[in-house]
Design an enzyme around this catalytic site. Structure first.
Site, short mmCIF file in Angstrom:
data_model
loop_
_atom_site.label_atom_id
_atom_site.label_comp_id
_atom_site.label_asym_id
_atom_site.label_seq_id
_atom_site.Cartn_x
_atom_site.Cartn_y
_atom_site.Cartn_z
N HIS A 1 23.12 5.94 31.51
CA HIS A 1 23.73 7.37 31.44
C HIS A 1 25.20 7.21 30.67
O HIS A 1 25.78 5.94 30.71
CB HIS A 1 24.12 7.80 32.80
N GLY B 1 -3.85 16.64 4.20
CA GLY B 1 -4.27 15.59 4.69
C GLY B 1 -4.58 14.77 3.79
O GLY B 1 -4.40 14.66 2.63
N GLY C 1 0.83 -1.35 0.13
CA GLY C 1 0.03 0.06 0.09
C GLY C 1 0.79 1.39 0.07
O GLY C 1 1.95 1.30 -0.22
#
Length: 469
Positions: free
Chosen positions: A447, A270, A39
């Site tokens: 760390h 969009g 897709g």
């Protein structure tokens, strides 16, 4: 008439994940796909765009090496053809992998355009066409396409959508990006890394408007620092192609009219669900006013027609139109059809990532959204440059945690900075499992890492902060 337990229409992330899981559970599955399995995400979206953004990161690294670290590196040029060849190789290998997975699982892939002929029947036209009947159910997974603007037809060269931006010829010297959501920001970032002058126009009052306001603020700062002209609260009035360039008029947030010119206009306003040719009415279905196929039961993603389910970009909010959400939806539907208990998709715990430079990553509620829902909240923040690894990267950024006041559960985690897409999985578990800051504060973060900043914010919210009081 061919029969199967499950018929899946559409072979994108939602469709092929449904097919693979259903087959693994012993169901006979037919997957109808008119283009290529994988897709939009695999062929025109997620994968090729992230390949290009990785190349952009390498280009940026050369500049950083020279300007910040004293490494006398230079960039002669970008070989566009070679870059494209590497991108296409990555896509091609992934495509072959998906096809191999489907074959190995025993999924019957039928090539052609599928349409519904009833609540349990499908006709596939062209390719390997034929009529098929589903014993257990049909899954609609036909995806979405980019939205366009009236009177501004994409031509694949000067005016492009997010689907064809990667395949437009060459690298433009200037780009106007219309739309400041994740897709628009990523393309703005890519083109800036490749040396283009970039203007980013967003109609809302801030870019990535669905994210926490502090995410928008830090991202805007990072993009502007890189030389991108960010115009939020601005609207396109009109645009035309003249002499091989795009000329656009924009109404800015201050009410002024600006004329902008660029070699390319990228429309990223969009995406719209694809249902044309599906003949939903034949199964007794219809889209809502926005074109989505809404489920009647979100716990099963089943429509009002029993046995017809929906996954992926056809779903309206709260589904997110994200590939990884589609995977989860596919698993849910496959397990539902197989009669296996399956938890509904928790959309609040789905991570959201923008792969720009800097990146953003978030899960759960933003501060304003949490307050709007009636929560009393405690908010903890920390700049990434407050930890040593953040200073090494030198790109700024921040961590923001939104939790219920009084030590209650974590409602949202929001990150901006380098590589934060790789840091969000921990926070997804925190939000998804309703953890409290004290629960997270017990765990030690390595760390020096960027994730130390996440751990420090949780320590502070739990009343145990070392570097924050």
């Amino acid at each position: 008439m061919n029969t199967a337990d499950v018929i899946v229409i559409g072979g994108g992330t939602g469709g092929y994940s449904t097919a693979l899981r259903a087959a693994a559970l012993g169901l006979d599955v037919v997957l109808a796909e008119r283009d290529k399995v994988g897709g939009t995400c695999l062929h025109r979206g997620c994968i090729p765009s992230k390949a290009m953004l990785h190349a952009a990161e390498l280009v940026d690294g050369i500049a950083e090496a020279r300007e910040r670290w004293g490494v006398k590196a230079t960039l002669d040029s970008v070989d566009w053809a070679a870059l494209v060849a590497t991108r296409d190789d990555i896509v091609g290998r992934n495509h072959k992998g998906v096809e191999a997975h489907l074959r190995h699982a025993g999924v019957r892939v039928v090539r052609g355009s599928a349409r519904l002929t009833g609540p349990r029947s499908v006709r596939v036209e062209g390719g390997d066409g034929g009529d098929f009947t589903a014993r257990r159910g049909i899954v609609l997974a036909t995806g979405s396409r980019p939205r366009t603007l009236p009177g501004l037809a994409p031509d694949g060269r000067h005016v492009v959508t997010s689907d064809d931006a990667l395949f437009a010829p060459g690298l433009p010297a200037s780009v106007l990006v219309l739309g400041g959501g994740a897709i628009g920001v990523e393309y703005a970032s890519f083109h800036r890394s490749m040396g283009a002058e970039v203007t980013l126009v967003e109609a809302a009052d801030r870019i990535v408007p669905l994210e926490d306001a502090d995410v928008s603020r830090h991202l805007t700062r990072g993009l502007k620092k890189r030389g991108i002209d960010v115009q939020a609260g601005a609207r396109l009035l009109d645009a035309e192609v003249l002499g091989g360039r795009v000329r656009a008029r924009v109404r800015t947030a201050r009410g002024e009219t600006r004329t902008l010119e660029a070699e390319r206009l990228l429309v990223a306003v969009g995406r719209a669900p694809v249902t044309d040719g599906l003949d939903l009415a034949a199964a007794g279905l219809a889209t809502d006013e926005r074109g989505f196929v809404a489920p009647a039961d979100w716990d099963r993603l089943e429509t009002a027609v029993p046995g017809v389910h929906v996954v992926g970009d056809l779903l309206p909010p709260p589904s997110l139109g994200l590939a990884h959400a589609s995977f989860a939806e596919g698993l849910l539907v496959a397990e539902t059809l197989a009669g296996v208990a399956s938890a509904p998709v928790d959309y609040a715990a789905v991570p959201r990532v923008t792969y720009s430079s800097p990146q953003t990553a978030a899960v759960g509620l933003g501060e304003a959204e949490a307050r709007a829902r009636g929560h009393e909240v405690a908010v903890g923040t920390m700049p990434l440059t407050a930890v040593a690894k953040g200073m090494v990267h030198g790109q700024g950024g921040m961590v923001k945690v939104v939790a219920e006041a009084g030590g209650g559960r974590v409602l949202g985690v929001h990150l901006v900075g380098p590589h934060v897409s790789e840091m969000i999985a921990e926070s997804q578990l925190v939000v998804g499992w309703d953890a409290e800051p004290a629960d997270v504060a017990r765990h030690i973060h390595a760390h020096p890492t960027l994730s130390e900043a996440v751990g420090e914010v949780f320590l502070t919210l739990a009343g145990r902060g070392l570097h924050q009081q």
